[in-house]
Enzyme design. Structure first.
Site, PDB file in Angstrom:
ATOM      1  N   ASP A  56     -10.239 -12.034  12.857  1.00 12.97           N
ATOM      2  CA  ASP A  56      -9.680 -11.144  11.837  1.00 12.97           C
ATOM      3  C   ASP A  56      -8.603 -11.946  11.098  1.00 12.97           C
ATOM      4  O   ASP A  56      -7.640 -12.419  11.725  1.00 12.97           O
ATOM      5  CB  ASP A  56      -9.067  -9.933  12.565  1.00 12.97           C
ATOM      6  CG  ASP A  56      -8.496  -8.911  11.593  1.00 12.97           C
ATOM      7  OD1 ASP A  56      -8.145  -9.280  10.455  1.00 12.97           O
ATOM      8  OD2 ASP A  56      -8.394  -7.744  11.996  1.00 12.97           O
ATOM      9  N   TYR A 145      -8.510   0.195  -1.399  1.00 14.11           N
ATOM     10  CA  TYR A 145      -9.139  -1.058  -1.854  1.00 14.11           C
ATOM     11  C   TYR A 145      -8.460  -1.546  -3.133  1.00 14.11           C
ATOM     12  O   TYR A 145      -8.035  -2.697  -3.225  1.00 14.11           O
ATOM     13  CB  TYR A 145     -10.621  -0.789  -2.104  1.00 14.11           C
ATOM     14  CG  TYR A 145     -11.444  -1.995  -2.494  1.00 14.11           C
ATOM     15  CD1 TYR A 145     -11.598  -3.073  -1.626  1.00 14.11           C
ATOM     16  CD2 TYR A 145     -12.095  -2.042  -3.728  1.00 14.11           C
ATOM     17  CE1 TYR A 145     -12.379  -4.163  -1.976  1.00 14.11           C
ATOM     18  CE2 TYR A 145     -12.884  -3.128  -4.077  1.00 14.11           C
ATOM     19  CZ  TYR A 145     -13.025  -4.191  -3.209  1.00 14.11           C
ATOM     20  OH  TYR A 145     -13.800  -5.268  -3.560  1.00 14.11           O
ATOM     21  N   TYR A 159       2.632 -16.923  -5.122  1.00 12.03           N
ATOM     22  CA  TYR A 159       2.489 -18.227  -4.443  1.00 12.03           C
ATOM     23  C   TYR A 159       2.251 -19.341  -5.457  1.00 12.03           C
ATOM     24  O   TYR A 159       2.686 -20.473  -5.261  1.00 12.03           O
ATOM     25  CB  TYR A 159       1.343 -18.180  -3.416  1.00 12.03           C
ATOM     26  CG  TYR A 159       1.841 -17.825  -2.022  1.00 12.03           C
ATOM     27  CD1 TYR A 159       2.347 -16.560  -1.734  1.00 12.03           C
ATOM     28  CD2 TYR A 159       1.828 -18.771  -0.999  1.00 12.03           C
ATOM     29  CE1 TYR A 159       2.821 -16.245  -0.479  1.00 12.03           C
ATOM     30  CE2 TYR A 159       2.304 -18.462   0.268  1.00 12.03           C
ATOM     31  CZ  TYR A 159       2.799 -17.201   0.528  1.00 12.03           C
ATOM     32  OH  TYR A 159       3.271 -16.886   1.776  1.00 12.03           O
ATOM     33  N   THR A 175     -22.054  -6.575  -8.168  1.00 10.42           N
ATOM     34  CA  THR A 175     -22.989  -7.680  -7.921  1.00 10.42           C
ATOM     35  C   THR A 175     -24.059  -7.198  -6.947  1.00 10.42           C
ATOM     36  O   THR A 175     -23.780  -6.361  -6.086  1.00 10.42           O
ATOM     37  CB  THR A 175     -22.217  -8.884  -7.335  1.00 10.42           C
ATOM     38  OG1 THR A 175     -21.169  -9.226  -8.245  1.00 10.42           O
ATOM     39  CG2 THR A 175     -23.107 -10.090  -7.135  1.00 10.42           C
ATOM     40  N   ARG A 186     -23.952   1.161  -1.502  1.00 10.40           N
ATOM     41  CA  ARG A 186     -23.811   0.996  -2.952  1.00 10.40           C
ATOM     42  C   ARG A 186     -25.132   1.325  -3.653  1.00 10.40           C
ATOM     43  O   ARG A 186     -26.194   1.379  -3.034  1.00 10.40           O
ATOM     44  CB  ARG A 186     -23.323  -0.417  -3.278  1.00 10.40           C
ATOM     45  CG  ARG A 186     -21.822  -0.493  -3.040  1.00 10.40           C
ATOM     46  CD  ARG A 186     -21.257  -1.860  -3.264  1.00 10.40           C
ATOM     47  NE  ARG A 186     -21.546  -2.722  -2.142  1.00 10.40           N
ATOM     48  CZ  ARG A 186     -20.968  -3.901  -1.955  1.00 10.40           C
ATOM     49  NH1 ARG A 186     -20.079  -4.338  -2.813  1.00 10.40           N
ATOM     50  NH2 ARG A 186     -21.271  -4.633  -0.916  1.00 10.40           N
TER      51      ARG A 186
HETATM   52  N1  UDP Z   1     -24.005   5.857  -6.739  1.00 10.24           N
HETATM   53  C1  UDP Z   1     -25.018   6.787  -6.777  1.00 10.24           C
HETATM   54  N2  UDP Z   1     -25.823   6.912  -5.679  1.00 10.24           N
HETATM   55  C2  UDP Z   1     -25.686   6.152  -4.582  1.00 10.24           C
HETATM   56  C3  UDP Z   1     -24.660   5.177  -4.550  1.00 10.24           C
HETATM   57  C4  UDP Z   1     -23.829   5.067  -5.653  1.00 10.24           C
HETATM   58  O1  UDP Z   1     -25.195   7.513  -7.765  1.00 10.24           O
HETATM   59  O2  UDP Z   1     -26.485   6.336  -3.630  1.00 10.24           O
HETATM   60  C5  UDP Z   1     -23.146   5.731  -7.931  1.00 10.24           C
HETATM   61  C6  UDP Z   1     -21.640   5.787  -7.640  1.00 10.24           C
HETATM   62  O3  UDP Z   1     -21.178   7.110  -7.630  1.00 10.24           O
HETATM   63  C7  UDP Z   1     -21.100   4.974  -8.799  1.00 10.24           C
HETATM   64  C8  UDP Z   1     -22.199   3.944  -9.074  1.00 10.24           C
HETATM   65  O4  UDP Z   1     -23.371   4.461  -8.483  1.00 10.24           O
HETATM   66  O5  UDP Z   1     -20.954   5.769  -9.946  1.00 10.24           O
HETATM   67  C9  UDP Z   1     -21.926   2.581  -8.480  1.00 10.24           C
HETATM   68  O6  UDP Z   1     -21.538   2.801  -7.159  1.00 10.24           O
HETATM   69  P1  UDP Z   1     -21.388   1.629  -6.090  1.00 10.24           P
HETATM   70  O7  UDP Z   1     -21.075   2.274  -4.787  1.00 10.24           O
HETATM   71  O8  UDP Z   1     -22.586   0.755  -6.149  1.00 10.24           O
HETATM   72  O9  UDP Z   1     -20.175   0.752  -6.578  1.00 10.24           O
HETATM   73  P2  UDP Z   1     -18.810   1.073  -7.368  1.00 10.24           P
HETATM   74  O10 UDP Z   1     -19.049   0.520  -8.711  1.00 10.24           O
HETATM   75  O11 UDP Z   1     -18.557   2.552  -7.415  1.00 10.24           O
HETATM   76  O12 UDP Z   1     -17.797   0.345  -6.588  1.00 10.24           O
END
Ligand code: UDP
Length: 308
Positions: A56, A145, A159, A175, A186
């Protein structure tokens, strides 16, 4: 060069390790495996230029011998992961960045921070240039985050300015590509996984929110160029081709030939409504722009999901 990559067993980190080894460097990969996986790096098992340390990075880092470069990529990066690991997410962005910058300073190494388009929050400016300060809710579920990465950027610049460390900051936009986990949460991996199984495609909200998806090979190329440049201020790396999430779902249904249908679900709290990088700085200063079209990258990713 002898290079440390934190988060090296993750999606981005492992592709970065591949690139650095291909370029002839030695790589020391550090990962605590909370979201990374040894399956992403096991192809380097017998490579004498590659070493893996399970640790970690919020704990003291001891690396014997010289280090020329530190890439700090360790962090949960999917919204479901930072909801599951809110405190480790804050710690790795804050304490982990402190430890890795300390290592770079001690070894007189260069440093590159993996930052994020999340520093722009739910942006009121579209596309987002690096000069935009963002619109972040510090106490919402994504704040762990976003604020950790904003702190990490501030610490990195301190730094650089105070200790003279040669630092770089990449702001990474969405990405996708091979090695994303099926349960990553995602949009792209969820939709591909659901389409291949014939399940409902879970679009959150009305699906009209936008994202701009960059294929992994383009991202790594941009990061490598930044790492070897003399730019110390943040640089956006991402693909400016903006699509709605509904379009993304429809494209994946088409490319997989799936019978899946879209199902609509609640939009997560503070979900950004738009996101698109302004990549003028990367184009002008690094001579970089993405080359892989969305459908082309999706086809490669779908093939990988089918095989794994
Ligand atoms: N999203 C969605 N269905 C899913 C996963 C994500 O509609 O099963 C949507 C989420 O609400 C966001 C977009 O897709 O508006 C991208 O989400 P992700 O989690 O990929 O990344 P983010 O850009 O939000 O960090």
């Amino acid at each position: 060069m002898r290079i440390v990559v934190t988060g090296g067993a993750g999606f981005l980190g492992s592709h970065l390790c591949d690139k650095l080894l291909e370029e002839g460097h030695q790589v020391i990969c550090i990962d605590n495996l909370i979201t990374g996986s040894v399956s992403n790096i096991e192809h380097h098992d017998s490579n004498e230029n590659f070493k893996f340390i399970k640790q970690d990075v919020t704990e003291f880092l001891y690396i014997s011998g010289p280090v020329d470069y530190v890439f700090h990529f360790a962090s949960p990066a999917s919204p479901i992961d930072y909801l599951k690991f809110p405190i480790p997410t804050l710690k790795v962005g804050a304490l982990g960045t402190h430890k890795t910058l300390g290592l770079a300073k001690d070894k007189k190494a260069s440093f590159l921070l993996a930052s994020t388009s999340e520093v722009y929050g739910d942006p009121l400016v579209n596309p987002q240039p690096e000069s935009y300060w963002g619109n972040v809710n510090p106490i919402g579920p994504r704040g762990v985050y976003d604020e950790a990465k904003r702190f990490a950027e501030a610490l990195t610049m301190a730094y650089h300015r105070y200790h003279g460390v040669n630092t770089h900051i990449v702001r990474i936009f969405n990405t996708y590509g091979p090695r994303m986990r099926k349960q990553d949460g995602r949009a792209v991996p969820n939709f591909i996984n659901q389409a291949l199984k014939g399940e409902g495609i879970t679009v959150y909200g009305d699906g009209l929110q936008t994202r701009s998806f960059c294929f992994i090979s383009d991202l790594i190329d941009g990061i490598y160029r930044l790492a070897t440049s003399n730019i110390n201020t943040p640089v956006n790396i991402g693909n400016p081709q903006e699509v709605t999430i509904k379009q993304c779902a429809e494209t994946i249904i088409k490319l997989t030939g799936s019978r899946s249908r879209i199902t609509y679900h609640d939009l997560p709290v503070d979900d950004p409504k738009v996101r698109r990088p302004d990549i003028t700085v990367a184009q002008e200063e690094l001579g970089w722009e993405p080359r892989v079209l969305f459908e082309e990258g999706l086809k490669k990713t779908i093939e990988w999901f089918k095989k794994s």
